[in-house]
Design a protein around this motif. Structure first.
Motif, PDB file in Angstrom:
ATOM      1  N   LEU A   1       0.807  -1.222   0.000  1.00 31.53           N
ATOM      2  CA  LEU A   1       0.000   0.000   0.000  1.00 31.53           C
ATOM      3  C   LEU A   1       0.838   1.269   0.000  1.00 31.53           C
ATOM      4  N   ASP A   2       2.017   1.186   0.594  1.00 30.81           N
ATOM      5  CA  ASP A   2       2.885   2.353   0.764  1.00 30.81           C
ATOM      6  C   ASP A   2       4.325   1.929   0.453  1.00 30.81           C
ATOM      7  N   THR A   3       4.686   1.955  -0.812  1.00 28.57           N
ATOM      8  CA  THR A   3       5.988   1.426  -1.238  1.00 28.57           C
ATOM      9  C   THR A   3       7.156   2.254  -0.746  1.00 28.57           C
ATOM     10  N   ARG A   4       6.918   3.531  -0.362  1.00 31.66           N
ATOM     11  CA  ARG A   4       7.994   4.413   0.046  1.00 31.66           C
ATOM     12  C   ARG A   4       7.963   4.734   1.537  1.00 31.66           C
ATOM     13  N   GLY A   5       7.116   4.037   2.279  1.00 27.46           N
ATOM     14  CA  GLY A   5       7.001   4.293   3.707  1.00 27.46           C
ATOM     15  C   GLY A   5       8.237   3.856   4.481  1.00 27.46           C
ATOM     16  N   PHE A   6       8.349   4.356   5.707  1.00 23.93           N
ATOM     17  CA  PHE A   6       9.496   4.061   6.567  1.00 23.93           C
ATOM     18  C   PHE A   6       9.081   3.038   7.625  1.00 23.93           C
ATOM     19  N   LEU A   7       9.616   1.811   7.512  1.00 24.01           N
ATOM     20  CA  LEU A   7       9.320   0.742   8.471  1.00 24.01           C
ATOM     21  C   LEU A   7      10.391   0.706   9.551  1.00 24.01           C
TER      22      LEU A   7
END
Length: 247
Positions: free
Chosen positions: A80-86
């Protein structure tokens, strides 16, 4: 504003993380907001799918009592969020192999050995996020590319003051903050490619409207921020005044 999500199965730790991050964001003035703190991974997935926005995710690994762990949740978030920070907050020290197995790129792993160290790790993670965001914004800067002999140069467009035609046919000189480059080109093609930020004010000059310092209407001269002077044609006076910030 970057949304921040917390998914932690220990309610006490979840609340502590939320309060710490809220205070840190408020004190530092970060452009972030805690949008969810929960024990349930499906609540994270639901909200991420609704917001459709890049976010920051602090995820527990075990998530006891749930049908998915933090790695499976990370996979769903990545869809859903390919550029998010995990960011994984966990009791386990070495998770590199697991994130590799799940094809996840994690920003950091914070070990929950004590609250103080956990908070310190969360603080550092937000600083890394900000640094990466600033770097990405710099990379999104628009550049003008020109080849001179065997050298290719990339000049930030916002650093260019003006282009000037030289005496010889098809020779153009670029005037920028750190460069002055003579190259073969077409003023018409430059005008078309550089867009509304630049204006052809004279057959010999294409100027960056944002780098104009002042106008001399009597002598039809433009003084640029670098001290350079360009002439403007009589028939462009009205348009020139309309397109710059002062008149």
């Amino acid at each position: 504003m970057l949304p921040v999500y917390i998914c932690e199965d220990d309610e006490k730790i979840c609340l502590a993380q939320k309060e710490f991050l809220e205070n840190l964001i408020l004190m530092e003035g970060y452009d972030m907001e805690i949008v969810l703190s929960t024990c349930h991974p499906y609540e994270v997935i639901q909200l991420v799918s609704e917001k459709k926005q890049r976010g920051i995710y602090f995820l527990d690994v075990e998530l006891k009592g749930e049908s998915m762990d933090g790695f499976a949740l990370g996979q769903k978030i990545r869809e859903l969020d390919t550029r998010g920070f995990l960011i994984y907050v966990t009791s386990f020290e070495n998770l590199a192999f697991e994130t590799f197995r799940y094809h996840l790129e994690a920003l950091d792993y914070i070990v929950k050995e004590n609250m103080e160290k956990m908070f310190d790790g969360m603080r550092r993670s937000l600083l890394v996020v900000l640094e990466r965001m600033q770097k990405e914004q710099g990379e999104q800067r628009e550049f003008f590319t020109v080849k001179v002999m065997d050298v290719v140069k990339h000049i930030p467009v916002d650093e260019i003051f003006f282009f000037e035609t030289m005496g010889r046919t098809h020779r153009i000189e670029l005037h920028a903050e750190h460069d002055r480059i003579n190259f073969i080109g077409s003023m018409q093609e430059l005008e078309e490619s550089l867009g509304k930020r630049f204006m052809r004010v004279h057959r010999a000059y294409l100027v960056n409207l944002e780098r104009i310092l002042e106008l001399d209407l009597k002598h039809r001269e433009i003084l640029m921020e670098n001290g350079g002077k360009c002439f403007f044609a009589k028939n462009v006076k009205r348009e020139l005044l309309d397109r710059i910030h002062f008149s």
